[in-house]
Design a protein around this motif. Sequence first.
Motif, PDB file in Angstrom:
ATOM      1  N   ASP A  43       0.830  -1.203   0.000  1.00  0.00           N
ATOM      2  CA  ASP A  43       0.000   0.000   0.000  1.00  0.00           C
ATOM      3  C   ASP A  43       0.868   1.258   0.000  1.00  0.00           C
ATOM      4  OD1 ASP A  43      -2.354  -1.401  -0.035  1.00  0.00           O
ATOM      5  OD2 ASP A  43      -2.676  -1.295   2.129  1.00  0.00           O
ATOM      6  N   PHE A  44       1.929   1.240   0.792  1.00  0.00           N
ATOM      7  CA  PHE A  44       2.816   2.411   0.839  1.00  0.00           C
ATOM      8  C   PHE A  44       3.515   2.610  -0.502  1.00  0.00           C
ATOM      9  CE2 PHE A  44       6.964   4.384   1.301  1.00  0.00           C
ATOM     10  CZ  PHE A  44       6.641   5.559   1.973  1.00  0.00           C
ATOM     11  N   LYS A  45       4.015   1.534  -1.087  1.00  0.00           N
ATOM     12  CA  LYS A  45       4.748   1.652  -2.355  1.00  0.00           C
ATOM     13  C   LYS A  45       3.846   2.158  -3.479  1.00  0.00           C
ATOM     14  CE  LYS A  45       6.493  -2.541  -1.959  1.00  0.00           C
ATOM     15  NZ  LYS A  45       7.235  -3.798  -2.226  1.00  0.00           N
ATOM     16  N   GLU A  46       2.586   1.698  -3.474  1.00  0.00           N
ATOM     17  CA  GLU A  46       1.630   2.176  -4.474  1.00  0.00           C
ATOM     18  C   GLU A  46       1.378   3.676  -4.309  1.00  0.00           C
ATOM     19  OE1 GLU A  46      -3.108   1.707  -5.358  1.00  0.00           O
ATOM     20  OE2 GLU A  46      -2.018  -0.112  -4.802  1.00  0.00           O
ATOM     21  N   MET A  47       1.240   4.109  -3.060  1.00  0.00           N
ATOM     22  CA  MET A  47       1.049   5.529  -2.775  1.00  0.00           C
ATOM     23  C   MET A  47       2.306   6.324  -3.102  1.00  0.00           C
ATOM     24  SD  MET A  47       1.986   7.939  -0.307  1.00  0.00           S
ATOM     25  CE  MET A  47       2.461   6.921   1.086  1.00  0.00           C
ATOM     26  N   PHE A  48       3.463   5.794  -2.752  1.00  0.00           N
ATOM     27  CA  PHE A  48       4.740   6.470  -2.976  1.00  0.00           C
ATOM     28  C   PHE A  48       4.965   6.772  -4.454  1.00  0.00           C
ATOM     29  CE2 PHE A  48       9.232   6.170  -4.127  1.00  0.00           C
ATOM     30  CZ  PHE A  48       9.813   7.093  -3.270  1.00  0.00           C
ATOM     31  N   ASP A  49       4.663   5.803  -5.319  1.00  0.00           N
ATOM     32  CA  ASP A  49       4.879   5.974  -6.763  1.00  0.00           C
ATOM     33  C   ASP A  49       4.086   7.157  -7.329  1.00  0.00           C
ATOM     34  OD1 ASP A  49       6.621   3.890  -6.872  1.00  0.00           O
ATOM     35  OD2 ASP A  49       5.228   2.452  -7.745  1.00  0.00           O
ATOM     36  N   LEU A 220      -2.981   9.767  -1.049  1.00  0.00           N
ATOM     37  CA  LEU A 220      -2.722  10.016   0.374  1.00  0.00           C
ATOM     38  C   LEU A 220      -3.965   9.750   1.216  1.00  0.00           C
ATOM     39  CD1 LEU A 220      -0.511  13.249   0.383  1.00  0.00           C
ATOM     40  CD2 LEU A 220       0.100  11.021   1.362  1.00  0.00           C
ATOM     41  N   ALA A 221      -5.107  10.192   0.701  1.00  0.00           N
ATOM     42  CA  ALA A 221      -6.360   9.994   1.431  1.00  0.00           C
ATOM     43  C   ALA A 221      -6.672   8.504   1.578  1.00  0.00           C
ATOM     44  CB  ALA A 221      -7.497  10.704   0.712  1.00  0.00           C
ATOM     45  N   LYS A 222      -6.412   7.733   0.511  1.00  0.00           N
ATOM     46  CA  LYS A 222      -6.686   6.292   0.563  1.00  0.00           C
ATOM     47  C   LYS A 222      -5.707   5.569   1.476  1.00  0.00           C
ATOM     48  CE  LYS A 222      -8.978   5.741  -3.906  1.00  0.00           C
ATOM     49  NZ  LYS A 222      -8.933   5.091  -5.231  1.00  0.00           N
ATOM     50  N   PHE A 223      -4.461   6.044   1.483  1.00  0.00           N
ATOM     51  CA  PHE A 223      -3.453   5.408   2.343  1.00  0.00           C
ATOM     52  C   PHE A 223      -3.658   5.797   3.799  1.00  0.00           C
ATOM     53  CE2 PHE A 223       0.684   5.471   4.501  1.00  0.00           C
ATOM     54  CZ  PHE A 223       1.086   4.146   4.311  1.00  0.00           C
ATOM     55  N   GLY A 224      -4.108   7.033   4.005  1.00  0.00           N
ATOM     56  CA  GLY A 224      -4.215   7.560   5.360  1.00  0.00           C
ATOM     57  C   GLY A 224      -2.958   8.346   5.702  1.00  0.00           C
ATOM     58  N   PHE A 225      -3.025   9.170   6.719  1.00  0.00           N
ATOM     59  CA  PHE A 225      -1.887  10.041   7.042  1.00  0.00           C
ATOM     60  C   PHE A 225      -1.134   9.557   8.285  1.00  0.00           C
ATOM     61  CE2 PHE A 225      -4.729  12.516   4.454  1.00  0.00           C
ATOM     62  CZ  PHE A 225      -3.881  13.255   3.633  1.00  0.00           C
ATOM     63  N   ASP A 226      -1.317   8.300   8.621  1.00  0.00           N
ATOM     64  CA  ASP A 226      -0.662   7.717   9.795  1.00  0.00           C
ATOM     65  C   ASP A 226       0.650   7.054   9.381  1.00  0.00           C
ATOM     66  OD1 ASP A 226      -0.186   6.898  12.364  1.00  0.00           O
ATOM     67  OD2 ASP A 226      -1.457   5.115  12.230  1.00  0.00           O
ATOM     68  N   PHE A 227       1.657   7.890   9.089  1.00  0.00           N
ATOM     69  CA  PHE A 227       2.948   7.384   8.630  1.00  0.00           C
ATOM     70  C   PHE A 227       3.836   6.991   9.808  1.00  0.00           C
ATOM     71  CE2 PHE A 227       1.670  10.369   5.280  1.00  0.00           C
ATOM     72  CZ  PHE A 227       1.799   9.559   4.156  1.00  0.00           C
TER      73      PHE A 227
END
Length: 287
Positions: A43-49, A220-227
């Motif tokens: 999920d993070f890698k998909e968002m990161f790209d 970002l919204a789909k991943f959430g902001f809890d990094f």
Amino acid sequence: MIWEIIKTIILGIVEGITEWLPISSTGHLILVSEFLNLDKSEDFKEMFDVVIQFGAIMAVVVIFWKKLWPFGKKDNAHPFNKSPFGQMIKTDIFMMWFKVLAACIPAAVVGLLLDDWIDEHFYNPWTVAVALIVFGIAFIIVENWNKGKEPKIKTISELTFNAALIIGAFQLIAAVFPGTSRSGATIVGALLIGISRTVAAEFTFYLAIPVMFGASLLKLAKFGFDFTGSELTVLLVGCVVSFLVSVFVIKFLMDYIKKHDFKVFGWYRIILGALVLIYFGGKALIK
């Protein structure tokens, strides 16, 4: 963590180069990720790209600030009216933004409605490879067809709303098929309707601002902001590197196309697409 930062820097460099050259950042990130895979969740890698593109957006804003900011009395050749407030409004820049927004509507609607479906069905090496090759061939054909022809539109101000919508339709192709290259699709569309290479590239840069900003926010919204601390560091490093590299790449491209056409990028896309097919085809056979 040091190795993760090194991988992130490399990915940021790849993004900064390939986002603006019409050669598909997605295609390159898929290939590079095969050898430099971040040690993070899928999920993070998909968002990161996607979010790493935010750094690239800021490079456009910095370089073209005077052409993008629609307020200011200085150098205002087209004030709204003669009142103190009206003299602060640059109507030509406002009109340019209206055209940008019009061109973004098709891709924005499809992105909001079908983002997950597109990722599930088309975000794979095979789609990317085919898109690379098809639009590589398109670049060569369009440039040969345009050879010796005088462009009908030579400045951003001459760009009509109809032309902007046509460019937006080509951007939609890139939104649906990863590997097409958003800049590649819009430039091909612009060249087809008689827009100069310089205007095609510049308008493509402007289109990137709302499109990539919106895509980044959506992911970002789909991943959430809890990094976690590590995730936030990787994301920030990627954005900063893509920004710095993008500044140089954008300036290079604007100088390059004043004297050269886009055919070299077409050939590059065809070769890269073939390599993607060979690599992933061989990998599938081994399995």
